[in-house]
Design a protein around this motif. Structure first.
Motif, PDB file in Angstrom:
ATOM      1  N   GLY A  46       0.831  -1.196   0.000  1.00  0.00           N
ATOM      2  CA  GLY A  46       0.000   0.000   0.000  1.00  0.00           C
ATOM      3  C   GLY A  46       0.861   1.238   0.000  1.00  0.00           C
ATOM      4  O   GLY A  46       2.074   1.178   0.239  1.00  0.00           O
ATOM      5  N   ALA A  47       0.235   2.366  -0.246  1.00  0.00           N
ATOM      6  CA  ALA A  47       0.960   3.627  -0.297  1.00  0.00           C
ATOM      7  C   ALA A  47       1.480   4.003   1.090  1.00  0.00           C
ATOM      8  O   ALA A  47       0.980   3.516   2.113  1.00  0.00           O
ATOM      9  N   SER A  48       2.476   4.864   1.132  1.00  0.00           N
ATOM     10  CA  SER A  48       2.960   5.387   2.406  1.00  0.00           C
ATOM     11  C   SER A  48       1.815   6.069   3.142  1.00  0.00           C
ATOM     12  O   SER A  48       1.023   6.785   2.537  1.00  0.00           O
ATOM     13  N   GLY A  49       1.732   5.825   4.451  1.00  0.00           N
ATOM     14  CA  GLY A  49       0.678   6.427   5.247  1.00  0.00           C
ATOM     15  C   GLY A  49      -0.625   5.654   5.268  1.00  0.00           C
ATOM     16  O   GLY A  49      -1.613   6.113   5.846  1.00  0.00           O
ATOM     17  N   SER A  50      -0.632   4.450   4.673  1.00  0.00           N
ATOM     18  CA  SER A  50      -1.874   3.670   4.623  1.00  0.00           C
ATOM     19  C   SER A  50      -2.117   2.856   5.885  1.00  0.00           C
ATOM     20  O   SER A  50      -3.188   2.259   6.044  1.00  0.00           O
ATOM     21  N   GLY A  51      -1.126   2.811   6.805  1.00  0.00           N
ATOM     22  CA  GLY A  51      -1.305   2.096   8.062  1.00  0.00           C
ATOM     23  C   GLY A  51      -0.574   0.779   8.148  1.00  0.00           C
ATOM     24  O   GLY A  51      -0.697   0.056   9.141  1.00  0.00           O
ATOM     25  N   LYS A  52       0.236   0.455   7.146  1.00  0.00           N
ATOM     26  CA  LYS A  52       0.891  -0.852   7.082  1.00  0.00           C
ATOM     27  C   LYS A  52       1.782  -1.110   8.292  1.00  0.00           C
ATOM     28  O   LYS A  52       1.668  -2.136   8.963  1.00  0.00           O
ATOM     29  N   SER A  53       2.705  -0.191   8.545  1.00  0.00           N
ATOM     30  CA  SER A  53       3.659  -0.389   9.640  1.00  0.00           C
ATOM     31  C   SER A  53       2.979  -0.352  10.996  1.00  0.00           C
ATOM     32  O   SER A  53       3.364  -1.092  11.910  1.00  0.00           O
ATOM     33  N   THR A  54       1.969   0.481  11.141  1.00  0.00           N
ATOM     34  CA  THR A  54       1.235   0.527  12.415  1.00  0.00           C
ATOM     35  C   THR A  54       0.546  -0.800  12.674  1.00  0.00           C
ATOM     36  O   THR A  54       0.558  -1.310  13.798  1.00  0.00           O
ATOM     37  N   LEU A  55      -0.042  -1.387  11.639  1.00  0.00           N
ATOM     38  CA  LEU A  55      -0.661  -2.702  11.795  1.00  0.00           C
ATOM     39  C   LEU A  55       0.372  -3.725  12.238  1.00  0.00           C
ATOM     40  O   LEU A  55       0.133  -4.503  13.173  1.00  0.00           O
ATOM     41  N   LEU A  56       1.524  -3.725  11.606  1.00  0.00           N
ATOM     42  CA  LEU A  56       2.572  -4.679  11.970  1.00  0.00           C
ATOM     43  C   LEU A  56       2.979  -4.495  13.425  1.00  0.00           C
ATOM     44  O   LEU A  56       3.142  -5.466  14.174  1.00  0.00           O
ATOM     45  N   ARG A  57       3.145  -3.251  13.860  1.00  0.00           N
ATOM     46  CA  ARG A  57       3.595  -2.961  15.220  1.00  0.00           C
ATOM     47  C   ARG A  57       2.513  -3.275  16.254  1.00  0.00           C
ATOM     48  O   ARG A  57       2.832  -3.492  17.425  1.00  0.00           O
ATOM     49  N   CYS A  58       1.262  -3.324  15.836  1.00  0.00           N
ATOM     50  CA  CYS A  58       0.196  -3.730  16.759  1.00  0.00           C
ATOM     51  C   CYS A  58       0.218  -5.236  17.016  1.00  0.00           C
ATOM     52  O   CYS A  58      -0.259  -5.697  18.056  1.00  0.00           O
ATOM     53  N   ILE A  59       0.796  -6.002  16.080  1.00  0.00           N
ATOM     54  CA  ILE A  59       0.804  -7.455  16.240  1.00  0.00           C
ATOM     55  C   ILE A  59       1.645  -7.869  17.442  1.00  0.00           C
ATOM     56  O   ILE A  59       1.325  -8.842  18.129  1.00  0.00           O
ATOM     57  N   ASN A  60       2.734  -7.139  17.716  1.00  0.00           N
ATOM     58  CA  ASN A  60       3.529  -7.473  18.901  1.00  0.00           C
ATOM     59  C   ASN A  60       3.465  -6.381  19.967  1.00  0.00           C
ATOM     60  O   ASN A  60       4.305  -6.320  20.862  1.00  0.00           O
ATOM     61  N   LEU A  61       2.442  -5.527  19.855  1.00  0.00           N
ATOM     62  CA  LEU A  61       2.150  -4.483  20.854  1.00  0.00           C
ATOM     63  C   LEU A  61       3.269  -3.451  21.013  1.00  0.00           C
ATOM     64  O   LEU A  61       3.403  -2.853  22.076  1.00  0.00           O
ATOM     65  N   LEU A  62       4.064  -3.250  19.963  1.00  0.00           N
ATOM     66  CA  LEU A  62       4.909  -2.061  19.961  1.00  0.00           C
ATOM     67  C   LEU A  62       4.034  -0.812  19.874  1.00  0.00           C
ATOM     68  O   LEU A  62       4.432   0.269  20.290  1.00  0.00           O
ATOM     69  N   GLU A  63       2.855  -0.972  19.289  1.00  0.00           N
ATOM     70  CA  GLU A  63       1.798   0.031  19.378  1.00  0.00           C
ATOM     71  C   GLU A  63       0.597  -0.629  20.048  1.00  0.00           C
ATOM     72  O   GLU A  63       0.276  -1.770  19.743  1.00  0.00           O
ATOM     73  N   THR A  64      -0.034   0.076  20.961  1.00  0.00           N
ATOM     74  CA  THR A  64      -1.179  -0.472  21.678  1.00  0.00           C
ATOM     75  C   THR A  64      -2.462  -0.119  20.941  1.00  0.00           C
ATOM     76  O   THR A  64      -2.756   1.069  20.736  1.00  0.00           O
ATOM     77  N   PRO A  65      -3.237  -1.106  20.506  1.00  0.00           N
ATOM     78  CA  PRO A  65      -4.498  -0.812  19.810  1.00  0.00           C
ATOM     79  C   PRO A  65      -5.472  -0.043  20.708  1.00  0.00           C
ATOM     80  O   PRO A  65      -5.479  -0.221  21.927  1.00  0.00           O
TER      81      PRO A  65
END
Length: 254
Positions: A46-65
């Motif tokens: 997907g394009a930059s800013g589409s949420g790809k990396s945030t989704l990945l980081r939510c999988i191991n809770l580097l970002e908290t959903p």
């Protein structure tokens, strides 16, 4: 792929349901639902800013959903009783910027976590690390200063380091985007070998050839949602959504 497909049975290794994430007023992820089966390679494009990396980081809770659930091996990572750190030991992560410890040599980078977290002996950790460094073509660099390595070598060390924790799942966050074009291939080749060996992988990437040739499923994200997902054959030859066709137009034309 037949051998890999035979392993993708039973329950998902990762199940994401109703995932939402905002940063201030910016809603980055909206109602994400995704399963990753054991042995499967899922690429997220997907394009930059589409949420790809945030989704990945939510999988191991580097970002908290903010809402929704992420299950790993049947355990909800957001549940209070779950030992997130213990589960996270089974999830390897490879970052765009390598994230190596520059004050340690290659071998020490690879053995730190197994000795500290898994309580391996130094000798056992070094034996495991040397095996993984061999697999990524860097056994001769075990005692090298990481500051003297090329970008491709650093990323291969980062992959070996993650593998030293003996993970069940590997997450890759645009692992080649910081590399010079001529050395991208050496990192992608390591990832291809991991895939052929049956490693479960979720890969955020702009490398469309990798997504097309190595993935079991491709997920196209647009403005914080999964706009379309399916097999590489389906997505790259007959995408259903106009936005997917627009994003992939230069690859489809080829």
């Amino acid at each position: 792929m037949a051998e890999k497909s035979a392993r993708r049975v039973g329950e998902p290794m990762v199940r994401i349901e109703g995932l939402r994430k905002s940063f201030g007023d910016l809603e980055v992820l909206r109602d994400i639902n995704l399963d990753v089966m054991p042995g499967q390679v899922v690429t997220i494009i997907g394009a930059s800013g589409s949420g790809k990396s945030t989704l990945l980081r939510c999988i191991n809770l580097l970002e908290t959903p903010d809402a929704g659930h992420v299950w790993f091996h049947g355990s909800d990572l957001a549940a209070e009783h779950v030992d997130v750190n213990r589960l996270r030991e089974k999830i390897g992560m490879v970052f765009q910027g390598f994230n190596l410890f520059n004050n340690m040599n290659v071998l020490d980078n690879c053995t730190l976590a197994p000795v500290t977290l898994k309580k391996m002996s130094k000798a056992e950790a070094e034996e495991v690390a040397l095996g993984h460094l061999e697999s990524v073509g860097l056994a001769d660099f075990a005692h090298a200063d990481v500051n003297n390595l090329s970008g491709g070598q650093k990323q291969r060390v980062a992959i070996a380091r993650a593998l030293c924790m003996q993970p069940d799942l590997m997450l890759f966050d645009e692992p080649t985007s910081a590399l010079d074009p001529e050395i991208v291939g050496e990192v992608l080749e390591v990832m291809r070998r991991l895939a052929s060996d049956g490693m479960t992988m979720v890969v955020v990437t702009h490398e469309m050839a990798f997504a097309r040739n190595v993935s079991d499923e491709v997920v196209f994200m647009d403005k914080g949602v999964i706009a379309e997902k399916g097999s590489p054959e389906k997505l790259f030859t007959a995408p259903e959504q106009p936005r997917t066709r627009e994003f992939l137009s230069r690859y489809l034309d080829g």
